[in-house]
Design a protein around this motif. Structure first.
Motif, PDB file in Angstrom:
ATOM      1  N   UNK A   1      11.109   6.847  -9.273  1.00  0.00           N
ATOM      2  CA  UNK A   1      11.043   5.407  -9.964  1.00  0.00           C
ATOM      3  C   UNK A   1      11.848   5.361 -11.065  1.00  0.00           C
ATOM      4  N   UNK A   2      11.384   6.462 -12.336  1.00  0.00           N
ATOM      5  CA  UNK A   2      12.028   6.086 -13.426  1.00  0.00           C
ATOM      6  C   UNK A   2      13.187   6.386 -13.397  1.00  0.00           C
ATOM      7  N   UNK A   3      14.005   7.547 -12.700  1.00  0.00           N
ATOM      8  CA  UNK A   3      14.982   8.025 -12.694  1.00  0.00           C
ATOM      9  C   UNK A   3      16.014   6.901 -12.106  1.00  0.00           C
ATOM     10  N   UNK A   4      15.515   5.986 -11.333  1.00  0.00           N
ATOM     11  CA  UNK A   4      16.151   5.195 -10.836  1.00  0.00           C
ATOM     12  C   UNK A   4      16.028   3.689 -11.480  1.00  0.00           C
ATOM     13  N   UNK A   5      15.455   3.757 -12.488  1.00  0.00           N
ATOM     14  CA  UNK A   5      15.317   2.711 -13.472  1.00  0.00           C
ATOM     15  C   UNK A   5      14.344   1.588 -13.000  1.00  0.00           C
ATOM     16  N   UNK A   6      13.258   1.959 -12.120  1.00  0.00           N
ATOM     17  CA  UNK A   6      12.315   1.044 -11.564  1.00  0.00           C
ATOM     18  C   UNK A   6      10.968   1.097 -12.294  1.00  0.00           C
ATOM     19  N   UNK A   7      10.574  -0.047 -12.615  1.00  0.00           N
ATOM     20  CA  UNK A   7       9.217  -0.049 -13.516  1.00  0.00           C
ATOM     21  C   UNK A   7       8.468  -1.195 -12.898  1.00  0.00           C
ATOM     22  N   UNK A   8       7.102  -0.540 -12.347  1.00  0.00           N
ATOM     23  CA  UNK A   8       6.009  -1.033 -12.006  1.00  0.00           C
ATOM     24  C   UNK A   8       5.353  -1.836 -13.171  1.00  0.00           C
ATOM     25  N   UNK A   9       5.412  -3.347 -13.183  1.00  0.00           N
ATOM     26  CA  UNK A   9       4.865  -3.978 -14.432  1.00  0.00           C
ATOM     27  C   UNK A   9       3.510  -4.168 -14.201  1.00  0.00           C
ATOM     28  N   UNK A  10       3.151  -4.429 -12.879  1.00  0.00           N
ATOM     29  CA  UNK A  10       1.708  -4.792 -12.889  1.00  0.00           C
ATOM     30  C   UNK A  10       1.012  -4.316 -11.456  1.00  0.00           C
ATOM     31  N   UNK A  11      -0.111  -4.264 -11.062  1.00  0.00           N
ATOM     32  CA  UNK A  11      -0.677  -4.124  -9.893  1.00  0.00           C
ATOM     33  C   UNK A  11      -2.032  -4.946  -9.921  1.00  0.00           C
ATOM     34  N   UNK A  12      -2.370  -5.464  -8.966  1.00  0.00           N
ATOM     35  CA  UNK A  12      -3.663  -6.092  -8.910  1.00  0.00           C
ATOM     36  C   UNK A  12      -4.271  -5.815  -7.255  1.00  0.00           C
TER      37      UNK A  12
ATOM     38  N   UNK B   1       0.761  -1.133  -0.179  1.00  0.00           N
ATOM     39  CA  UNK B   1      -0.007  -0.028   0.198  1.00  0.00           C
ATOM     40  C   UNK B   1       0.882   1.269   0.061  1.00  0.00           C
ATOM     41  N   UNK B   2       0.382   2.285  -0.459  1.00  0.00           N
ATOM     42  CA  UNK B   2       1.238   3.536  -0.685  1.00  0.00           C
ATOM     43  C   UNK B   2       1.282   4.253   0.879  1.00  0.00           C
ATOM     44  N   UNK B   3       0.216   4.053   1.600  1.00  0.00           N
ATOM     45  CA  UNK B   3       0.165   4.806   2.837  1.00  0.00           C
ATOM     46  C   UNK B   3      -0.094   3.805   3.854  1.00  0.00           C
TER      47      UNK B   3
ATOM     48  N   UNK C   1      11.379   0.781  -0.068  1.00  0.00           N
ATOM     49  CA  UNK C   1      12.318   1.484  -1.129  1.00  0.00           C
ATOM     50  C   UNK C   1      11.291   1.775  -2.198  1.00  0.00           C
ATOM     51  N   UNK C   2      10.733   0.897  -2.685  1.00  0.00           N
ATOM     52  CA  UNK C   2       9.517   1.205  -3.932  1.00  0.00           C
ATOM     53  C   UNK C   2       8.510   2.184  -3.677  1.00  0.00           C
ATOM     54  N   UNK C   3       8.236   2.244  -2.394  1.00  0.00           N
ATOM     55  CA  UNK C   3       7.074   3.157  -2.052  1.00  0.00           C
ATOM     56  C   UNK C   3       7.538   4.546  -1.807  1.00  0.00           C
ATOM     57  N   UNK C   4       8.830   4.757  -1.453  1.00  0.00           N
ATOM     58  CA  UNK C   4       9.642   5.983  -1.352  1.00  0.00           C
ATOM     59  C   UNK C   4       9.874   6.484  -2.731  1.00  0.00           C
ATOM     60  N   UNK C   5      10.280   5.740  -3.631  1.00  0.00           N
ATOM     61  CA  UNK C   5      10.355   6.135  -5.022  1.00  0.00           C
ATOM     62  C   UNK C   5       9.091   6.439  -5.732  1.00  0.00           C
ATOM     63  N   UNK C   6       8.003   5.702  -5.423  1.00  0.00           N
ATOM     64  CA  UNK C   6       6.922   5.986  -6.073  1.00  0.00           C
ATOM     65  C   UNK C   6       6.312   7.336  -5.505  1.00  0.00           C
ATOM     66  N   UNK C   7       6.149   7.650  -4.063  1.00  0.00           N
ATOM     67  CA  UNK C   7       5.667   8.695  -3.667  1.00  0.00           C
ATOM     68  C   UNK C   7       6.448  10.008  -4.078  1.00  0.00           C
TER      69      UNK C   7
ATOM     70  N   UNK D   1      -2.451   1.943   6.310  1.00  0.00           N
ATOM     71  CA  UNK D   1      -4.019   1.641   6.399  1.00  0.00           C
ATOM     72  C   UNK D   1      -4.629   1.793   5.019  1.00  0.00           C
ATOM     73  N   UNK D   2      -3.830   1.995   4.024  1.00  0.00           N
ATOM     74  CA  UNK D   2      -4.304   2.173   2.670  1.00  0.00           C
ATOM     75  C   UNK D   2      -4.694   1.002   1.965  1.00  0.00           C
ATOM     76  N   UNK D   3      -5.389   0.792   0.961  1.00  0.00           N
ATOM     77  CA  UNK D   3      -5.682  -0.140   0.225  1.00  0.00           C
ATOM     78  C   UNK D   3      -4.453  -1.086  -0.298  1.00  0.00           C
ATOM     79  N   UNK D   4      -4.404  -2.391  -0.144  1.00  0.00           N
ATOM     80  CA  UNK D   4      -3.482  -3.269  -0.055  1.00  0.00           C
ATOM     81  C   UNK D   4      -3.633  -3.867  -1.624  1.00  0.00           C
ATOM     82  N   UNK D   5      -2.331  -4.075  -2.359  1.00  0.00           N
ATOM     83  CA  UNK D   5      -2.328  -4.585  -3.687  1.00  0.00           C
ATOM     84  C   UNK D   5      -1.113  -5.446  -3.761  1.00  0.00           C
ATOM     85  N   UNK D   6      -0.974  -6.368  -4.890  1.00  0.00           N
ATOM     86  CA  UNK D   6       0.169  -7.187  -5.149  1.00  0.00           C
ATOM     87  C   UNK D   6       0.458  -6.211  -6.305  1.00  0.00           C
ATOM     88  N   UNK D   7       1.936  -5.923  -6.128  1.00  0.00           N
ATOM     89  CA  UNK D   7       2.561  -5.406  -7.364  1.00  0.00           C
ATOM     90  C   UNK D   7       3.802  -6.179  -8.003  1.00  0.00           C
ATOM     91  N   UNK D   8       4.139  -6.073  -9.093  1.00  0.00           N
ATOM     92  CA  UNK D   8       5.261  -6.805  -9.716  1.00  0.00           C
ATOM     93  C   UNK D   8       6.186  -5.573 -10.177  1.00  0.00           C
TER      94      UNK D   8
END
Length: 195
Positions: free
Chosen positions: A184-195, A151-153, A174-180, A155-162
């Motif tokens: 992410x892009x400048x660190x060459x991180x790509x979220x392939x999917x979210x469920x 989740x991004x925060x 780490x990923x949450x910090x980059x996303x917020x 108590x927030x909605x929980x997802x499965x992310x790749x």
């Protein structure tokens, strides 16, 4: 022997801020972008060969791992691909996820025996008409991670992310910090999917 598997999924969250336009403009934009891809790129050629209108039924019948509004089809396709990756074997999968506009985002993912992961992303059918709606060239990563109950925060909605990255030590935090922080892009991180 190279194994080919198809699957479909992508992060709708990544497109949440995109603006839309009418269907005619979307189709024209998609056709123009597809012409920019090199003819010798097999993954790009495959994605271009799919129809401009690509409903969920087509993705499911193609054997893609398909995600639409949190509902998953062909889970076994992704599971098989993930097993090949874990075993260090070559494999391919097409991941498709539908946006809030009802359009398909496709990722053609290839895992090589040396551990590298190549991705060609096709957002030309995403239902949006902006600079993000393109067929991107091959990107190469070295690590694939699946974070469950993400989740991004608190108590927030929980997802499965790749997530694809070049950092085998990347954590969900780490990923949450980059996303917020939108780094992410400048660190060459790509979220392939979210469920």
């Amino acid at each position: 022997m190279k194994k080919r598997i198809f699957a479909v999924l992508f992060a709708m969250m990544m497109l949440a801020g995109c603006g839309g336009a009418d269907e005619h403009e979307d189709h024209d934009h998609a056709e123009g972008q597809k012409q920019e891809v090199a003819a010798d790129d097999a993954a790009s050629q495959f994605l271009q060969s799919l129809p401009a209108e690509f409903p969920e039924e087509s993705a499911v019948s193609e054997g893609f791992f398909t995600i639409n509004d949190g509902v998953v089809s062909n889970q076994e396709v992704w599971d098989a691909f993930a097993e090949f990756v874990e075993n260090g074997e070559e494999a391919e999968v097409v991941v498709c996820q539908y946006t809030t506009k009802g359009g398909a985002v496709l990722d053609y993912v290839t895992h090589h025996a040396d551990g590298t992961i190549e991705v060609v992303t096709d957002t030309t059918r995403d239902g949006y008409n902006d600079e993000k709606s393109i067929l991107k060239p091959v990107e190469t990563y070295t690590d694939l991670k699946v974070f469950e109950n993400f989740s991004l925060q608190e108590g927030g909605t929980a997802y499965t992310v790749c997530v694809l990255s070049d950092n085998p030590e990347l954590t969900a935090d780490d990923f949450r910090t980059h996303w917020i922080n939108m780094t992410a892009e400048e660190n060459h991180i790509y979220m392939l999917f979210v469920i």
